[in-house]
Design a protein around this motif. Structure first.
Motif, short mmCIF file in Angstrom:
data_model
loop_
_atom_site.label_atom_id
_atom_site.label_comp_id
_atom_site.label_asym_id
_atom_site.label_seq_id
_atom_site.Cartn_x
_atom_site.Cartn_y
_atom_site.Cartn_z
N THR A 31 -70.54 22.79 95.05
CA THR A 31 -69.13 22.38 94.45
C THR A 31 -68.52 23.48 93.67
O THR A 31 -68.89 23.88 92.62
CB THR A 31 -69.11 20.93 93.89
OG1 THR A 31 -69.94 21.16 92.66
CG2 THR A 31 -69.71 19.84 94.83
N LEU A 32 -67.39 23.70 94.08
CA LEU A 32 -66.50 24.75 93.50
C LEU A 32 -65.77 24.26 92.34
O LEU A 32 -65.01 23.43 92.39
CB LEU A 32 -65.64 25.42 94.35
CG LEU A 32 -64.77 26.57 93.74
CD1 LEU A 32 -65.81 27.85 93.79
CD2 LEU A 32 -63.85 27.25 94.90
N ASN A 33 -66.11 24.81 91.02
CA ASN A 33 -65.64 24.30 89.77
C ASN A 33 -65.56 22.95 89.46
O ASN A 33 -64.59 22.26 89.05
CB ASN A 33 -64.18 24.70 90.17
CG ASN A 33 -63.76 26.17 90.15
OD1 ASN A 33 -64.60 27.06 89.60
ND2 ASN A 33 -62.78 26.56 90.95
N LYS A 34 -66.81 22.32 89.67
CA LYS A 34 -67.00 20.84 89.57
C LYS A 34 -68.55 20.46 89.71
O LYS A 34 -69.30 20.92 90.46
CB LYS A 34 -66.43 19.84 90.91
CG LYS A 34 -66.42 18.59 90.84
CD LYS A 34 -66.02 17.68 91.73
CE LYS A 34 -65.96 16.44 91.67
NZ LYS A 34 -66.72 15.58 91.16
N GLN A 35 -68.85 19.74 88.50
CA GLN A 35 -70.01 19.31 88.77
C GLN A 35 -70.00 17.52 88.05
O GLN A 35 -69.49 17.40 86.91
CB GLN A 35 -71.19 19.76 87.79
CG GLN A 35 -71.36 21.24 88.12
CD GLN A 35 -72.37 21.19 89.10
OE1 GLN A 35 -73.39 20.30 89.36
NE2 GLN A 35 -72.06 21.79 90.32
N GLY A 36 -70.34 16.57 88.80
CA GLY A 36 -70.22 15.19 88.56
C GLY A 36 -68.82 14.88 88.08
O GLY A 36 -67.75 15.40 88.79
N PRO A 37 -68.46 14.28 87.02
CA PRO A 37 -67.15 14.18 86.58
C PRO A 37 -66.24 15.12 86.19
O PRO A 37 -65.36 15.10 85.73
CB PRO A 37 -67.60 12.83 85.50
CG PRO A 37 -68.58 13.37 84.88
CD PRO A 37 -69.38 14.01 85.95
N ASP A 38 -67.06 15.99 85.82
CA ASP A 38 -66.38 17.50 85.23
C ASP A 38 -65.84 18.35 86.32
O ASP A 38 -66.43 18.87 87.15
CB ASP A 38 -67.38 18.16 84.26
CG ASP A 38 -67.97 17.35 83.08
OD1 ASP A 38 -67.13 16.54 82.46
OD2 ASP A 38 -69.35 17.36 82.85
N VAL A 39 -64.49 18.74 86.05
CA VAL A 39 -63.63 19.43 86.96
C VAL A 39 -62.97 20.57 86.14
O VAL A 39 -62.31 20.37 85.17
CB VAL A 39 -62.51 18.64 87.77
CG1 VAL A 39 -61.82 19.44 88.66
CG2 VAL A 39 -63.41 17.65 88.48
N GLY A 40 -63.11 21.71 86.63
CA GLY A 40 -62.53 22.81 86.07
C GLY A 40 -63.40 24.20 86.24
O GLY A 40 -64.64 24.07 86.51
#
Length: 177
Positions: free
Chosen positions: A82-91
């Motif tokens: 996943t690019l620029n995302k892990q679980g609920p965290d985006v950026g």
């Protein structure tokens, strides 16, 4: 003699807690790497404008736990697709990244990723950034040992808890007793 590995796999609170489980890990420090601003603050990194990744720097005893084994844990506890995302965290600060310390680490991580891709380990392509470590900036004190200091924090319970369980279940022989 110890060695260091610098890894970005989403929120550093969660990855820090998981890696502290491993025998041979002397310390884990939360911080920032890969950006263009000197001495960034958490707020600046969260803005997405500094280019930094939230990372952990793992100091370890290579006689007890190898760099390959650290990579195996790393690629098990986060989603490298996943690019620029892990679980609920985006950026961009949550991107999957390995910041190597020398050419040997670079070769090991590139081979490791090639093997995962050849084995079709994931349904989607691996997007983990592999870059030389420039400057590692230690995160603010309140980020260090966050899970240990805040064991009832809902975010950590939901996000760090499963990572810790994966380490204990899948790497039980490498977990501190």
């Amino acid at each position: 003699m110890t060695a260091k590995a610098t890894l970005g796999g989403g929120c550093f609170w969660c990855t820090e807690a998981a890696f502290k489980e491993l025998d041979g890990v002397e310390s884990v420090t939360s911080g920032y790497a890969g950006g263009s601003v000197e001495n960034p603050t958490y707020e600046e990194v969260c803005s997405g404008e500094t280019g930094h990744t939230e990372v952990i720097q793992v100091e370890y005893d290579p006689e007890t736990v190898t760099y390959d084994e650290l990579l195996e844990v790393f690629f098990t506890i986060h989603d490298p697709t996943t690019l620029n995302k892990q679980g609920p965290d985006v950026g961009t600060q949550y991107r999957s990244a390995v910041y190597y310390h020398d050419d040997e680490q670079k070769g090991i991580v590139e081979t490791f990723i090639d093997q995962l891709e050849a084995a079709d380990a994931y349904d989607d392509p691996i997007v983990t950034e592999v870059e030389p470590l420039g400057t590692f900036y230690e995160a603010e004190e309140y980020h260090q040992d966050y899970f240990e200091k805040n064991p009832n924090d809902a975010y950590c319970t939901i996000n760090a808890g499963p990572k810790i369980r994966k380490v204990r279940e899948q790497f039980g022989e490498k977990v501190k007793q």
